[in-house]
Enzyme design. Structure first.
Site: not given
Ligand code: UD1
Length: 424
Positions: A29-30, A123, A128, A311, A403
């Site tokens: 995803k990233n 967020c 952030r 993460d 997500r």
């Protein structure tokens, strides 16, 4: 985030079953997000393969279409072509869905000389800010204005420069690398992020005709070119999804074969699992992880790549909740990234938090409970805890998981998990 707009799905897990079998790993995803955004740097067609089907990817497709691109999906492949006009404004409704949207600034500023983007809202995981992105654009010669929640950057033609990032921000490195690709002259980004997703983006940009060297080190050299062209690319496997399923094998004392995997992207996790007593075999794009009865407690401190990924901090904490002894976890990348702690405590975990530190005292077993997801990786930790727990775990606010984890229940069911989705 406004609640009403999200599907109110929940996941119910009957825990205590060892997971066994194969799981195929999706595209990252990233890595996919900035690569898709990089197609804004050209009007020529681009084809991107191994793009996972996720809410964050849908959000970036929506943004590209708004900015004037045509995007067609065929299974895991996206074809991106230009429409008649490229627009330089990304509104709040689109940006607030996903913080990574701010990375459209670099390409649009470089292409159009002006870009206006809504500032990403607060967020769940810390403030952030985007100060490093903006300082970098200034160093490249742009003027920056902030008003009414929007940031506008303007520059006739960006000028190559030498810029030192205060912190190796992934998003800022991506934004500046893309902007500098079309600048006049050479840019040095010092203190740049070294994550594998940065290298994948640099490979994509170089295939488009950019001249970037040093990806994967902390200094990137970007020789600006006049224009970039279309290209084809296959996104790398998702190292965070891989790591999550590695921990799933360990926490359920199961035996999983994960592929395609890139062990070189997961060295820290592989080392920590080894210290915990978990067996990890690497062979030709496969990672085979076998759990053990007695897990040793192992400390972890998050850091930029190649350190332990932030993460995977929440998933690691879920695992350490069941270790034989006390372990310490420090979160160094984000503020306020311990929202999973009260939920894990509801399931019987013994965790004490003090500032960025958590002390985790392993318990013999976790018990199923009703819990709520606060953000994507916190959600992963709760799923892992639920898979290991005795009894039934009901997980609310599953939209956070959608997500970032493609076909989560399907992949887990196929290796023996009892997990089902339903409506609130
Ligand atoms: C990316 C990843 C995210 C991962 C994170 C760190 C994507 C889409 N997301 O997020 O999954 O957790 O990297 O590996 O790729 N910061 C500033 N000023 C800035 C930019 C960042 O202070 O201008 C701070 C942030 O508040 C945070 C830290 O730097 O504390 C890391 O942020 P960054 O590396 O930018 O993460 P993202 O690119 O947002």
């Amino acid at each position: 985030m406004a609640e009403g707009e999200h599907s109110l799905d929940l996941l119910t897990i009957e825990g205590g079953r060892p997971l066994k079998g194969d799981i195929s790993i999706s595209g990252s995803k990233n890595a996919a997000l900035p690569i898709l955004i990089a197609t804004l740097l050209t009007d020529e067609p681009c084809g991107v393969k191994n793009v996972p089907s996720l809410d964050d990817i849908e959000a970036v497709i929506g943004l590209l279409v708004f900015l004037g691109k045509n995007v067609v999906r065929q299974r895991d492949r996206l074809d991106i072509t230009a429409g008649p006009t490229l627009y330089g404004e990304a509104p709040y409704e689109l940006v607030r869905k996903m913080r990574a949207s701010v990375v459209v600034m670099g390409p649009l500023l470089a292409r159009l000389g002006k870009v206006k983007v809504s500032l990403p809202g607060g967020c769940a995981i810390g403030g952030r800010p985007v100060n490093i992105h903006l300082e970098g654009f200034k160093a490249l010669g742009a003027s920056i204005q902030l008003e009414e929640g929007y940031v506008t950057a303007e520059a006739n033609r960006l000028q190559g420069t030498s810029f030192t990032l205060d912190f190796a921000s992934v998003g800022a490195t991506e934004n500046l690398m893309m902007a500098a690709s079309l600048a006049r002259g050479t840019t040095l980004l010092i203190g740049a992020a070294k994550e594998p997703e940065i290298t994948d983006l640099a490979d994509f940009l170089n295939h488009m005709g950019a001249r970037i060297t040093g990806a994967g080190t902390d200094t990137l050299t970007i020789e600006g070119v006049e224009r970039l062209h279309g290209t084809e690319h296959e996104v790398i496997p998702d190292r965070i999804e891989t790591g999550t399923y590695m921990i799933a094998a360990a926490i359920t004392r199961g035996d999983l074969d994960l592929h395609p995997a890139r062990p070189e992207h997961l060295r820290e996790l592989i080392a920590k699992l080894g210290q915990a007593g978990v067996s990890v075999d690497q062979d030709n794009g496969h990672l085979r992880v076998k759990g053990v009865k007695d897990l040793h407690p192992v400390d972890a401190e998050t850091a930029v790549h190649p350190g332990f990924p932030t993460d995977l901090q929440a998933p690691w904490m879920a695992l350490m909740s069941l270790a034989r002894g006390v372990s310490h976890i420090a979160e160094r990348v984000f503020e306020n990234r311990f929202m999973h702690v009260p939920e894990l405590q509801r399931m019987g975990a013994r965790i004490q938090v003090k500032g960025p530190h958590a002390a985790v005292e392993g318990v013999d077993s976790l018990s199923g409970a009703e819990v709520m997801v606060s953000d994507l990786r916190a959600g992963a930790a709760l799923v892992l805890a639920g898979l290991a727990a005795e009894g039934k775990t009901v997980i609310h606010r599953v939209y956070h998981l959608d997500r970032g984890y493609e076909h989560l229940e399907r992949k887990l069911s196929a290796v023996g998990a009892r997990i089902r989705r339903s409506q609130e």
